[in-house]
Design a protein around this motif. Structure first.
Motif, PDB file in Angstrom:
ATOM      1  N   GLY B 397       0.805  -1.217   0.000  1.00  0.00           N
ATOM      2  CA  GLY B 397       0.000   0.000   0.000  1.00  0.00           C
ATOM      3  C   GLY B 397       0.833   1.260   0.000  1.00  0.00           C
ATOM      4  O   GLY B 397       2.072   1.215   0.050  1.00  0.00           O
ATOM      5  N   VAL B 398       0.145   2.383  -0.095  1.00  0.00           N
ATOM      6  CA  VAL B 398       0.802   3.685  -0.094  1.00  0.00           C
ATOM      7  C   VAL B 398       0.107   4.563   0.950  1.00  0.00           C
ATOM      8  O   VAL B 398      -1.053   4.339   1.293  1.00  0.00           O
ATOM      9  CB  VAL B 398       0.731   4.364  -1.482  1.00  0.00           C
ATOM     10  N   SER B 399       0.847   5.555   1.438  1.00  0.00           N
ATOM     11  CA  SER B 399       0.315   6.424   2.482  1.00  0.00           C
ATOM     12  C   SER B 399      -0.014   7.790   1.920  1.00  0.00           C
ATOM     13  O   SER B 399       0.673   8.278   1.011  1.00  0.00           O
ATOM     14  CB  SER B 399       1.337   6.598   3.600  1.00  0.00           C
ATOM     15  N   GLN B 400      -1.012   8.414   2.487  1.00  0.00           N
ATOM     16  CA  GLN B 400      -1.417   9.754   2.091  1.00  0.00           C
ATOM     17  C   GLN B 400      -0.205  10.685   2.013  1.00  0.00           C
ATOM     18  O   GLN B 400       0.620  10.712   2.926  1.00  0.00           O
ATOM     19  CB  GLN B 400      -2.412  10.302   3.116  1.00  0.00           C
ATOM     20  N   GLY B 401      -0.076  11.413   0.907  1.00  0.00           N
ATOM     21  CA  GLY B 401       1.012  12.368   0.776  1.00  0.00           C
ATOM     22  C   GLY B 401       2.289  11.778   0.198  1.00  0.00           C
ATOM     23  O   GLY B 401       3.231  12.505  -0.100  1.00  0.00           O
ATOM     24  N   GLU B 402       2.315  10.463   0.008  1.00  0.00           N
ATOM     25  CA  GLU B 402       3.500   9.801  -0.550  1.00  0.00           C
ATOM     26  C   GLU B 402       3.594  10.066  -2.059  1.00  0.00           C
ATOM     27  O   GLU B 402       2.578  10.149  -2.742  1.00  0.00           O
ATOM     28  CB  GLU B 402       3.360   8.285  -0.288  1.00  0.00           C
ATOM     29  N   TRP B 403       4.827  10.199  -2.571  1.00  0.00           N
ATOM     30  CA  TRP B 403       5.019  10.326  -4.023  1.00  0.00           C
ATOM     31  C   TRP B 403       4.901   8.949  -4.650  1.00  0.00           C
ATOM     32  O   TRP B 403       5.574   8.015  -4.221  1.00  0.00           O
ATOM     33  CB  TRP B 403       6.408  10.891  -4.339  1.00  0.00           C
ATOM     34  N   ILE B 404       4.076   8.835  -5.669  1.00  0.00           N
ATOM     35  CA  ILE B 404       3.855   7.528  -6.282  1.00  0.00           C
ATOM     36  C   ILE B 404       3.877   7.678  -7.810  1.00  0.00           C
ATOM     37  O   ILE B 404       3.580   8.744  -8.343  1.00  0.00           O
ATOM     38  CB  ILE B 404       2.496   6.938  -5.844  1.00  0.00           C
ATOM     39  N   PRO B 405       4.254   6.605  -8.531  1.00  0.00           N
ATOM     40  CA  PRO B 405       4.265   6.691  -9.994  1.00  0.00           C
ATOM     41  C   PRO B 405       2.846   6.594 -10.560  1.00  0.00           C
ATOM     42  O   PRO B 405       2.019   5.836 -10.056  1.00  0.00           O
ATOM     43  CB  PRO B 405       5.103   5.495 -10.432  1.00  0.00           C
ATOM     44  N   VAL B 406       2.610   7.376 -11.589  1.00  0.00           N
ATOM     45  CA  VAL B 406       1.275   7.517 -12.169  1.00  0.00           C
ATOM     46  C   VAL B 406       1.409   7.468 -13.689  1.00  0.00           C
ATOM     47  O   VAL B 406       2.300   8.085 -14.251  1.00  0.00           O
ATOM     48  CB  VAL B 406       0.694   8.879 -11.712  1.00  0.00           C
ATOM     49  N   ILE B 407       0.567   6.690 -14.339  1.00  0.00           N
ATOM     50  CA  ILE B 407       0.565   6.614 -15.809  1.00  0.00           C
ATOM     51  C   ILE B 407      -0.603   7.447 -16.323  1.00  0.00           C
ATOM     52  O   ILE B 407      -1.758   7.107 -16.078  1.00  0.00           O
ATOM     53  CB  ILE B 407       0.398   5.156 -16.284  1.00  0.00           C
ATOM     54  N   PRO B 408      -0.331   8.548 -17.000  1.00  0.00           N
ATOM     55  CA  PRO B 408      -1.443   9.397 -17.456  1.00  0.00           C
ATOM     56  C   PRO B 408      -2.156   8.807 -18.669  1.00  0.00           C
ATOM     57  O   PRO B 408      -1.566   8.063 -19.441  1.00  0.00           O
ATOM     58  CB  PRO B 408      -0.770  10.719 -17.830  1.00  0.00           C
ATOM     59  N   SER B 409      -3.424   9.132 -18.822  1.00  0.00           N
ATOM     60  CA  SER B 409      -4.203   8.696 -19.991  1.00  0.00           C
ATOM     61  C   SER B 409      -5.182   9.805 -20.324  1.00  0.00           C
ATOM     62  O   SER B 409      -6.285   9.826 -19.814  1.00  0.00           O
ATOM     63  CB  SER B 409      -4.967   7.417 -19.685  1.00  0.00           C
ATOM     64  N   ARG B 410      -4.752  10.747 -21.143  1.00  0.00           N
ATOM     65  CA  ARG B 410      -5.613  11.897 -21.400  1.00  0.00           C
ATOM     66  C   ARG B 410      -6.226  11.807 -22.790  1.00  0.00           C
ATOM     67  O   ARG B 410      -5.618  11.238 -23.653  1.00  0.00           O
ATOM     68  CB  ARG B 410      -4.755  13.175 -21.338  1.00  0.00           C
TER      69      ARG B 410
END
Lengths: 410, 410
Positions: B397-410
């Motif tokens: 899991g991840v915690s609030q405010g943590e930097w995480i990788p994100v794959i955009p799809s616009r």
């Protein structure tokens, strides 16, 4: 000539958003041919999606309370009263103490409110042992849970991505009203510019590279480009050719005119096309300072700098925004940025935004941007790069290892 | 049936890279129609770009050493000996103590090695006052500085972006040898699935949404889709229809088959198409675990999960990679990721990668990802989202405010 104050990058974006209107013409397109078009009318759901309560797993439809107290050590017992067939209305009903097999996507039988997964129960000769208690609604998508009849599914100005096409298809919508495809006119100017197809150059000549880069970007944005050819450095001819292309297109792009004469012409030619005329004449940006943006009778006109890399960077930053507005797209955001660490110090001037070509690479789970050094006239600096590092006008450069915003271009 | 161990996301990417071959057929395309195609042969420069020494500014071509010692307070003096016309070979030469006017992009006259910008000098009746000293090569692009004759400009496997088209145009290249466009066959299965054009659903039926989302993604990747229709849950019919479509296409996509019967069929149908057959059968990922990847006689086969959002996520993550390899594209990178902060805690299981639909927004110069909550069967969760948050299998899991990788799809 009117005097223009150089604008900041932020002022330029604000002016574009304020001034560029959406084209008025719309068309009806088949859903299958509407990818990346912009919705011109909102879409209201005329039915529920799904139209019935569905199971999200393979399992047994039950009344949740009949499983209360079930566990691995103390299983509950239900009687299997039938099976749901995919795509059909269940013939069996669930009553107190009974369960009906339902496959993923199958319709819930009357009387049931939840589905226990096959992994959590065991069917022994129509006696179902349940090893877990479940809650009402568990493993079920309710009728209308995805899309509710009467809701506005998509608003005007929405760009149709694959998922929007899917959502429209789920309602059985086969045609959509969208803003029609934009047609942009591109005109090169300069006595030294020759068509790129020219096999052998005379000394002093340069092929028209910008046409390919600008048309390529436009194609990525679902915009058609009409090629207006190359015009010599002659004011009357330039004005006439620009006017003809302007009449034919929704937006006119003029590519540079790097001789002093042509520079002078360009503004006058643009002002001659219609009111209100030029609203940005020079941006505090590097590269691309001599950019011109104008609006002539509702049609935008973009005067690009002549250097290939500058022209492409400016068209990507501001041209895309102009065209998105003109397309009727809702756009509440700046171009997408990645954060990366910069591999070296780069000085820059306060009050001017710098866009540095760079190459991204991954090291120990972090993204790094390695600047590509090269003059803005060199197209190969863009070939070697896959992103632009942005140094905003409030910064005096960036330091090695600093996190900086990066616009990818893959 | 053969037993398959569920693969991790990383193992799946590695297997795709190892196993998927490039198609062999190439074609010659006009440069103007080659955007996003993949080069099938390297391109060697047959001439220098530029073909002559060019000025990058408006100014005076000089011998740099004639400006040495010049400053605002102690200007130097040169005699103006003529002017360079754009696109023409200069008639004037630069000799000791003389200067020749040259516009941006103009050819350097013989004898000169640099250009002093007009801002840094003053022409008073052919007497040029120089207010700055410049270095040899300053404000000049040398012949071959952008592209050198004989160098390999672009290698096999390069994707032709707008800048690559520009670089090819600068050499006067009008046609390129590329891998031909891929044709992918798409076949839906399931007794409950009906064509999306179906106006009124019977209870228990669902429209074929995945066709629109999968074809939309393929179109974004410059891949043609052949629609194979919808097949009932019948093994013989499924195998026959799959085989016919497989014969016609470069890659076969099967969309799920969510009933138990169909799930069993799918693997057998895929195995029947040819060797080596299935190489991924289940991925430790959420959503999309029941994904199948296979290779049948050099042609990839992808078995997608049936839920619309799962199918789209899996096709975006792994389908794109399969198709890039099949296209002949060099791809040494994972899909592009942005870093963003997550707005809330999300639990996840070690050993399984999670992909969470989310919406990006900017706050005080930082990107935040707000997860969209919803079951994987809901297409509207994708409509509301513009990115996927990635929680790798090493994380709980991840915690609030943590930097995480994100794959955009616009």
């Amino acid at each position: 000539m009117q005097f223009f104050k150089v604008k900041t990058v932020e002022e330029t974006f604000t002016l574009i958003d304020e001034k560029i209107p959406a084209i008025e013409q719309t068309e009806i397109r088949e859903l299958f041919r509407a990818l990346h078009y912009i919705l011109a009318s909102p879409v209201t759901a005329k039915e529920n999606v799904p139209s019935f309560d569905r199971s999200t797993v393979d399992g047994y439809a039950v009344r949740a309370k009949d499983t209360y107290g079930s566990s691995e050590s103390m299983p509950g017992f239900l009687t299997v009263a039938g099976e749901v067939k995919m795509g059909e209305v269940p013939t069996a009903e669930v009553t107190q103490g009974t369960a009906v097999y339902v496959p993923t996507g199958g319709m819930l039988p009357k009387g049931s409110d939840s589905v226990i997964m096959i992994e959590h129960c065991e069917d022994v000769d129509t006696l179902l042992n349940t090893y877990r208690q479940i809650a009402p609604g568990e493993n079920v998508i309710r009728a209308g849970e995805d899309i509710r009849e009467g809701e506005i599914l998509l608003s005007r100005g929405t760009k149709l991505r694959p998922q929007e096409l899917g959502a429209l298809a789920s309602l059985g919508i086969t045609h959509v009203t969208v803003f029609r495809k934009l047609k942009v006119g591109y005109l090169s100017s300069g006595d030294e510019i020759v068509p790129y197809q020219t096999e052998t150059l005379r000394e002093g000549q340069i092929r028209d590279i910008n046409y390919l880069t600008i048309a390529g970007l436009a194609q990525e944005w679902n915009v058609e480009v009409v090629y207006g050819g190359i015009v010599r450095d002659d004011f009357a001819e330039f004005r006439e050719r620009a006017r003809a292309l302007y009449d034919e297109a929704d937006c006119l792009i003029l590519s540079g005119g790097s001789s002093v004469g042509a520079k002078d012409y360009t503004t006058d030619v643009i002002q001659s096309l219609g009111d209100p005329g030029v609203f940005v004449h020079g941006i505090s940006i590097k590269p691309g300072k001599p950019t011109i943006l104008a609006l002539a009778n509702e049609k935008p006109v973009i005067g690009l700098p002549g250097h290939p890399a500058s022209a492409m960077i400016i068209f990507k930053l501001f041209g895309e925004r102009v065209l998105r507005k003109l397309k009727g797209e809702k756009c509440d955001r700046k171009p997408e940025r990645i954060l990366a660490k910069i591999t070296k110090n780069i000085p820059s001037s306060m009050g001017r935004a710098d866009y540095i070509r760079a190459r991204l690479f991954e090291k120990e789970g972090e993204w790094w941007a390695e600047p590509i050094i090269g003059k803005s006239g060199l197209i190969t600096t863009l070939v070697k790069s896959d992103c632009l590092v942005e140094i905003s006008s409030e910064k005096e450069g960036v330091s090695q290892g600093e996190w900086i915003p990066v616009i990818p271009s893959r």
